[in-house]
Every structure is written in structure tokens, then in C-alpha cells.
Scaffold this active site. Structure first.
Site, PDB file in Angstrom:
ATOM      1  N   SER A 113       0.795  -1.220   0.000  1.00 10.99           N
ATOM      2  CA  SER A 113       0.000   0.000   0.000  1.00 10.99           C
ATOM      3  C   SER A 113       0.832   1.277   0.000  1.00 10.99           C
ATOM      4  O   SER A 113       1.631   1.508  -0.888  1.00 10.99           O
ATOM      5  CB  SER A 113      -0.954  -0.040   1.188  1.00 10.99           C
ATOM      6  OG  SER A 113      -1.858   1.009   1.119  1.00 10.99           O
ATOM      7  N   HIS A 114       0.660   2.072   1.055  1.00 13.03           N
ATOM      8  CA  HIS A 114       1.299   3.387   1.126  1.00 13.03           C
ATOM      9  C   HIS A 114       2.666   3.311   1.797  1.00 13.03           C
ATOM     10  O   HIS A 114       3.313   4.341   1.989  1.00 13.03           O
ATOM     11  CB  HIS A 114       0.403   4.314   1.944  1.00 13.03           C
ATOM     12  CG  HIS A 114       0.070   3.697   3.275  1.00 13.03           C
ATOM     13  ND1 HIS A 114      -0.787   2.621   3.373  1.00 13.03           N
ATOM     14  CD2 HIS A 114       0.521   3.947   4.511  1.00 13.03           C
ATOM     15  CE1 HIS A 114      -0.855   2.245   4.640  1.00 13.03           C
ATOM     16  NE2 HIS A 114      -0.073   3.042   5.355  1.00 13.03           N
ATOM     17  N   ASP A 277      -2.284   6.378  -3.552  1.00 10.63           N
ATOM     18  CA  ASP A 277      -1.123   5.788  -2.872  1.00 10.63           C
ATOM     19  C   ASP A 277      -0.447   4.706  -3.704  1.00 10.63           C
ATOM     20  O   ASP A 277      -0.739   4.529  -4.885  1.00 10.63           O
ATOM     21  CB  ASP A 277      -1.560   5.231  -1.512  1.00 10.63           C
ATOM     22  CG  ASP A 277      -2.463   4.027  -1.659  1.00 10.63           C
ATOM     23  OD1 ASP A 277      -3.167   3.931  -2.681  1.00 10.63           O
ATOM     24  OD2 ASP A 277      -2.446   3.154  -0.762  1.00 10.63           O
ATOM     25  N   ASP A 279      -0.656   1.491  -4.039  1.00 13.74           N
ATOM     26  CA  ASP A 279      -1.431   0.491  -4.782  1.00 13.74           C
ATOM     27  C   ASP A 279      -2.750   1.039  -5.315  1.00 13.74           C
ATOM     28  O   ASP A 279      -3.594   0.277  -5.792  1.00 13.74           O
ATOM     29  CB  ASP A 279      -1.669  -0.756  -3.931  1.00 13.74           C
ATOM     30  CG  ASP A 279      -2.494  -0.466  -2.676  1.00 13.74           C
ATOM     31  OD1 ASP A 279      -2.527   0.705  -2.253  1.00 13.74           O
ATOM     32  OD2 ASP A 279      -3.088  -1.401  -2.125  1.00 13.74           O
ATOM     33  N   ASP A 281      -5.434   2.486  -3.911  1.00 13.65           N
ATOM     34  CA  ASP A 281      -6.747   2.397  -3.272  1.00 13.65           C
ATOM     35  C   ASP A 281      -7.062   3.593  -2.377  1.00 13.65           C
ATOM     36  O   ASP A 281      -8.215   3.793  -2.005  1.00 13.65           O
ATOM     37  CB  ASP A 281      -6.941   1.060  -2.525  1.00 13.65           C
ATOM     38  CG  ASP A 281      -5.896   0.797  -1.467  1.00 13.65           C
ATOM     39  OD1 ASP A 281      -5.020   1.667  -1.269  1.00 13.65           O
ATOM     40  OD2 ASP A 281      -5.940  -0.285  -0.848  1.00 13.65           O
ATOM     41  N   ARG A 282      -6.060   4.379  -2.026  1.00  9.93           N
ATOM     42  CA  ARG A 282      -6.323   5.561  -1.186  1.00  9.93           C
ATOM     43  C   ARG A 282      -6.420   6.815  -2.039  1.00  9.93           C
ATOM     44  O   ARG A 282      -5.917   6.845  -3.159  1.00  9.93           O
ATOM     45  CB  ARG A 282      -5.182   5.763  -0.182  1.00  9.93           C
ATOM     46  CG  ARG A 282      -5.063   4.629   0.790  1.00  9.93           C
ATOM     47  CD  ARG A 282      -4.008   4.940   1.826  1.00  9.93           C
ATOM     48  NE  ARG A 282      -4.004   3.904   2.834  1.00  9.93           N
ATOM     49  CZ  ARG A 282      -3.634   4.067   4.093  1.00  9.93           C
ATOM     50  NH1 ARG A 282      -3.211   5.247   4.500  1.00  9.93           N
ATOM     51  NH2 ARG A 282      -3.664   3.078   4.942  1.00  9.93           N
ATOM     52  N   LYS A 376     -11.315  -0.341  -1.583  1.00  7.84           N
ATOM     53  CA  LYS A 376     -11.424   1.098  -1.734  1.00  7.84           C
ATOM     54  C   LYS A 376     -10.721   1.477  -3.036  1.00  7.84           C
ATOM     55  O   LYS A 376      -9.897   0.725  -3.543  1.00  7.84           O
ATOM     56  CB  LYS A 376     -10.836   1.822  -0.534  1.00  7.84           C
ATOM     57  CG  LYS A 376      -9.419   1.462  -0.158  1.00  7.84           C
ATOM     58  CD  LYS A 376      -9.131   2.066   1.214  1.00  7.84           C
ATOM     59  CE  LYS A 376      -7.665   1.990   1.583  1.00  7.84           C
ATOM     60  NZ  LYS A 376      -7.305   0.716   2.211  1.00  7.84           N
TER      61      LYS A 376
HETATM   62  C1  G16 Z   1      -5.450  -0.756   5.073  1.00  4.75           C
HETATM   63  C2  G16 Z   1      -6.858  -1.262   5.185  1.00  4.75           C
HETATM   64  C3  G16 Z   1      -7.770  -0.155   5.624  1.00  4.75           C
HETATM   65  C4  G16 Z   1      -7.261   0.484   6.903  1.00  4.75           C
HETATM   66  C5  G16 Z   1      -5.830   0.940   6.712  1.00  4.75           C
HETATM   67  C6  G16 Z   1      -5.218   1.446   7.997  1.00  4.75           C
HETATM   68  O1  G16 Z   1      -5.354   0.177   4.046  1.00  4.75           O
HETATM   69  O2  G16 Z   1      -7.309  -1.773   3.944  1.00  4.75           O
HETATM   70  O3  G16 Z   1      -9.038  -0.686   5.795  1.00  4.75           O
HETATM   71  O4  G16 Z   1      -8.055   1.567   7.271  1.00  4.75           O
HETATM   72  O5  G16 Z   1      -5.052  -0.146   6.281  1.00  4.75           O
HETATM   73  O6  G16 Z   1      -5.162   0.395   8.906  1.00  4.75           O
HETATM   74  P1  G16 Z   1      -4.355   0.534  10.253  1.00  4.75           P
HETATM   75  O7  G16 Z   1      -4.965   1.695  10.962  1.00  4.75           O
HETATM   76  O8  G16 Z   1      -4.564  -0.795  10.931  1.00  4.75           O
HETATM   77  O9  G16 Z   1      -2.918   0.806   9.904  1.00  4.75           O
HETATM   78  P2  G16 Z   1      -4.153   0.140   3.012  1.00  4.75           P
HETATM   79  O10 G16 Z   1      -4.389   1.317   2.123  1.00  4.75           O
HETATM   80  O11 G16 Z   1      -2.913   0.250   3.849  1.00  4.75           O
HETATM   81  O12 G16 Z   1      -4.280  -1.173   2.331  1.00  4.75           O
END
Ligand code: G16
Length: 544
Positions: A113-114, A277, A279, A281-282, A376
């Protein structure tokens, strides 16, 4: 070609977090680490013989290596076909769409992800089920249990697949089809949004900047925003995916997109700024002179979704993660539709979306999406915003202010303390939990009376499952709220997240500085949790 069974020994640390297994590349590159995890996933599934698996990743360092391993293990385990994005690339929402569109059995999404990439950065693997969404807890729990006892994995001895060549190849008895990562996704977006209206917006001189952060969304944004929607070349910046994100941090927040934010705050800046971000999705949304918090963005998108063709019949309901502000709740109330509060993690929205109980979901962590996929979707959020701007012919700032005048404003911020010692963070949470029963009725800062204090438990209304210990909530009589939880996506130590929210009614003051508006709550959180004293930190690592 006969599959080979290779002996292996378990790793103790392969517990999936909020979104798959995220670890340093140095951890993933240990012998059989990837192989163990993927075999454990397949061992936890049933009925995939001869079926299709989708594989795609965010293009980060180690993506290509892991994909070749995944393809061989999938072939040796009896999948009939693998669909893989060209160059090994599929954004997370595009992967979700491909799984759904081609009715695949499931998919492996390779992404952290990010989180930063590169040899010293992070890598991740996540399994998505046939609805296109992240595997629910019953599968991730089974995968973790399997990783602890795994003794062998299956693979084939073959040459690498040419991931750049669109078309079909074979690995043993399995077909591998390399597909254009953008085409199907772009088709889907055209069914949801009024591309003519958005083209008209750009033709009328509307100026936008989209930062793809050297990550996976670049090719999608170039094709859709500059190609199909006719925005001038140069609208998309940092649009070529790089395995190291050009040494950047692909997190679209006000820290890593500060330059864009500052540009949007100047008279000569563009009308609209957005980013996504690693990948894809954000999303980050900034209008001229107006940053839109992800919680507000969810509420605004839900309130205005009917302006886009894909949602013109209205939305069935809204879901948000528990720490996300209650701004969307007020929209749901006005629309007379269902509102759901789920634990953090997109996987918790899957059942509600599948059951048709909600149409739009969102999280404070910069994620918004709808029932078009089961992840997302950063670009989707940007396109819905553009559609709304094209129809309403107002600025982002005007739309946000009108929204607050109708629904009131939920002042909201999140303070993150990253890479805290895990032992200290766990003790902090435990001791805070122990205090909860004594808090209701107590008054802080003269007028903030605690209405409830608990550790959030979610009861899934669709499958009846229960998820407990999902974050400490301290709610006040005036609607203010403090939430504390430990992140499930970090890879080093613990990340403590403190979420703060205060409601100001429709006729109240909407022009206060967010941090100042929340100062009393920030003080109470410190008083109750003792973050500074315990961690030695004088301030959060990141404020969003
Ligand atoms: C992931 C999850 C999201 C979550 C985020 C933050 O996002 O898919 O549902 O809100 O992590 O999670 P945490 O607060 O546990 O770090 P991503 O964009 O990182 O795949």
C-alpha cells in the site's frame, strides 16, 4: 510437468494484519518465506482446481520476484488459469474488478500500500476472495494457523513468464494470460461517471493536478484523466511507476503531499488537487483553499453520489470504519438509509456490500469506494469528485461549506505515533482498557462528560460473526469522541493511532483551526493514556 514438493519449516511471524501480510523486503526474501505464505493460503482454500486466479501488484521492489513464485505455486497446486497484469501490475481496485469481471476464484494482491518500497522498504501479500474483496477473518485466521505448521509447498521447475508480453503462455498445465491492467478498469469507470460532463469541465479551463506518487495509479490516471477526459498533458505528475517510488513515500497525506497542498492554497494554484497511494486504493482530495478530510469526503460523496449516472437511483446505505468521523452518519440519517460502523479494515465492508445493504463505504485512512468493486478505490473517488464538480459548477470549498451549513461540521484529526516500542504500546492499551469502566459520568475540561467508554466489538449483521477488541472509544455527551488503537499495517514496532473528533452544529462555527478546535480532546487523550510519558515522544510522528 510434475509438480515438485519442497520441504520447508514454518515462520512464526506470518500473521496477516489489517490488510494482508506486510513485512520488510528483507523479511520476505528469507528462504521459502513467500512460498510458505502462498502455500498456506492455498491450503486454506477449497475447490479451486482448474479455476482462475488473478495476480497483480503495485509494482514495488520484489513484485516481479514474488509473482514468478506465485505463478509456479498456483500451477503446481492445480489452478487452471492465472490472469496477471502486464508488468505484474494491477492497482488494488483494478485487481478487485478483474476478479469480479472474469468471475475468478480469487486473487493475490501484492502490495504494501502506502508503505515505502525498495530493498529496505516494505512488501506485502493479500488474498482476495471471489467477490473481489479482502479475505474475511475466518480465512486469514486459517492462513495464519496453517503457516505455523506448514512442512512443504508445491512448485514447478519452469522458466520465468514474460510478464511484459500481453497474451497467453503456459506453465505446466496452467494457462497464464498477461492482460492490459488499465483497459477493464477504464471501461468500468465509464459506466459510473458522466465522462462528457467531466470533459466539458476540463474544456472550460478547469485546472487539476493529480499526483500518482511514482506508483501504480500513474498508467490509470494518464489513460483516464489525460486520455479519456481530455485534461491537458502534465495534469498527472509522477505518473511512471517505480519499484522504489523514486525513493518517495507513496502515502497521499498532508505530510507527503505538502507541496501540492501548499500550491492549492495559492491564488495561482489549480482548482483541484488529488493523489493516490502505492497500490491505488487511497485518495487525497484538496480544492483551492480547502483540504477535504477523508471523513468529510465520505460524507460529501455519499450526499452527492446521485449526481453521477452510476448512482442516480440513490444509495442503499453507507458504512464507515469505527474511527472514521460521524459526518457520514448525518447524511445517512437525512437520506433515511442504513448506516453501519465496522472495524478498521476494508474486509469488514464486503458482507454489507454483497448483501446490498450499503453502496458507499469509507475510512478515515483516506479510503473511499462503492459497490463497483470490493476494495477502496482512489481514482474512483477522484472521478466522483470531478463528476460532482462538473454538475454543481461550484468550487470544492463552496461545496464543503454548504455541506457543513446543512449537516454541521465534524472537526477531525488523527495523531500517529509510529515505531513505538511494541511492549510499551501494548501496556498503554491494556492499562487504558482497564480504566474504561470507571470513565462514564466523569467530567473533563469543565463540560466534557463521558457518555460511554468501551473497546469496540463488531457484530456482522450479515454472517453473525463477532470481532472484538477493535479499538478503545471514549464518547462524550456532546458527540465528541476519542479513539485509540494500534495500527495493523505497520512493519516495525507499533503505531499508536489517536483519533479525535468534535461536532459543531449546522449553525455553529465552521472556520476554526482543526488542531485548536480539538485541543481539549487532545489534552484528555494525553491525560488518560499518558502517551508522552510512556513513549518519550513530545509530539506525534504524523498528524492528518
Ligand atoms: C489498510 C486497510 C484499511 C485500513 C488501513 C489502515 O489500508 O485496507 O481498511 O483503514 O489499512 O489500517 P491501520 O490503521 O490498521 O494501519 P491500506 O491502504 O494500507 O491497504
Amino acid at each position: 510437468m510434475t509438480p515438485k514438493t519442497i520441504e520447508t519449516t514454518p515462520y512464526a511471524d506470518q500473521k496477516p494484519g489489517t490488510s494482508g501480510l506486510r513485512k520488510r523486503v528483507t523479511v520476505y526474501s528469507q528462504p521459502n518465506y513467500v512460498e510458505n505464505y502462498i502455500q498456506a493460503i492455498f491450503d486454506s482454500l477449497e475447490g479451486f482446481a482448474g479455476k482462475t486466479l488473478v495476480i497483480g501488484g503495485d509494482g514495488r521492489f520484489y513484485n516481479d520476484v514474488a509473482i514468478q513464485k506465485a505463478i509456479r505455486i498456483a500451477a503446481a497446486n492445480g489452478f487452471g488459469k492465472v490472469l496477471v497484469g502486464q508488468g505484474g501490475i494491477l492497482s488494488t481496485p483494478a485487481a478487485s474488478h478483474v476478479i469480479r469481471h472474469y468471475k475468478a476464484f480469487g486473487g493475490l494482491v501484492l502490495s504494501a500500500s502506502h508503505n515505502p518500497g525498495g530493498p529496505e522498504g516494505d512488501f506485502g501479500i493479500k488474498y482476495n476472495i471471489g467477490n473481489g474483496g479482502p479475505a474475511p477473518e475466518k480465512i486469514t485466521d486459517a492462513v495464519f494457523a496453517r503457516t505455523k505448521v506448514i512442512t512443504s509447498y508445491k512448485t514447478l521447475e519452469t522458466d520465468d513468464i514474460d510478464l511484459d508480453a500481453i497474451g497467453t503462455q503456459r506453465v505446466g498445465d496452467m494457462v497464464v494470460e498477461v492482460i492490459d491492467p488499465v483497459a477493464d478498469y477504464a471501461d468500468l469507470m465509464q459506466t459510473l461517471f458522466d465522462f462528457d460532463a467531466i470533459r466539458g469541465l476540463f474544456a472550460g479551463g478547469f485546472r487539476m493536478t493529480f499526483d500518482a506518487m511514482n506508483a501504480v495509479t500513474g498508467p490509470f490516471a494518464h489513460a483516464i484523466i489525460e486520455g479519456l477526459l481530455g485534461a491537458p498533458k502534465g495534469t498527472v505528475v509522477n505518473g511512471t511507476p517505480s519499484p522504489t517510488f523514486n525513493d518517495g513515500h507513496p502515502d497521499p497525506n498532508l505530510v507527503y503531499c505538502k507541496d501540492m497542498h501548499d500550491l492549492l492554497m495559492t491564488p495561482e494554484g489549480p482548482d483541484f488537487g488529488a493523489a493516490s497511494d502505492g497500490d491505488g486504493d487511497r485518495n487525497l482530495i484538496i480544492g483551492k483553499n480547502r483540504f477535504v478530510t477523508p471523513s468529510d469526503s465520505l460524507a460529501l460523496l455519499a450526499a452527492n453520489a446521485h449526481l453521477a449516472p452510476g448512482y442516480k437511483a440513490g444509495i442503499a446505505g453507507i458504512a464507515r470504519s469505527m474511527p472514521t468521523s460521524a459526518a457520514a452518519d448525518r447524511v445517512a440519517e437525512k437520506l433515511g438509509i442504513e448506516m453501519h460502523e465496522t472495524p478498521t479494515g476494508w474486509k469488514f465492508f464486503g458482507n454489507l456490500l454483497d448483501a446490498g445493504r450499503v453502496t458507499i463505504c469509507g475510512e478515515e485512512s483516506a479510503g473511499t469506494g462503492s459497490n463497483h468493486v470490493r476494495e477502496k478505490d482512489g481514482l474512483w473517488a477522484v472521478l466522483l469528485w470531478l463528476n460532482i464538480l462538473a454538475v454543481r459548477k461550484q468550487s470544492v470549498d463552496e461545496i464543503v461549506r454548504e455541506h457543513w451549513k446543512t449537516y454541521g461540521r465534524n472537526y477531525y484529526t488523527r495523531h500517529d505515533y509510529e515505531e513505538v516500542d511494541a511492549g510499551i504500546a501494548n501496556t498503554l492499551m491494556q492499562e487504558l482498557r482497564a480504566k474504561l469502566p470507571s470513565l462514564p459520568g466523569k467530567v473533563f475540561e469543565d463540560d466534557l462528560q463521558v457518555a460511554y467508554a468501551d473497546d469496540f466489538t463488531y457484530h456482522d449483521p450479515v454472517d453473525g460473526s463477532t470481532s472484538s477488541m477493535q479499538g478503545v472509544r471514549i464518547g462524550f455527551a456532546d458527540g465528541s469522541r476519542i479513539v485509540l488503537r494500534l495500527s495493523g499495517t505497520g512493519t516495525v514496532g507499533a503505531t499508536l493511532r489517536v483519533y479525535l473528533e468534535r461536532y459543531e452544529a449546522a449553525d455553529g462555527r465552521h472556520d476554526l483551526d482543526t488542531q485548536l478546535a480539538l485541543e481539549p480532546l487532545i489534552g484528555i487523550a494525553e491525560q488518560l493514556a499518558g502517551i508522552k510519558a510512556r513513549t518519550g515522544r513530545t509530539e506525534p510522528s504524523v498528524i492528518t
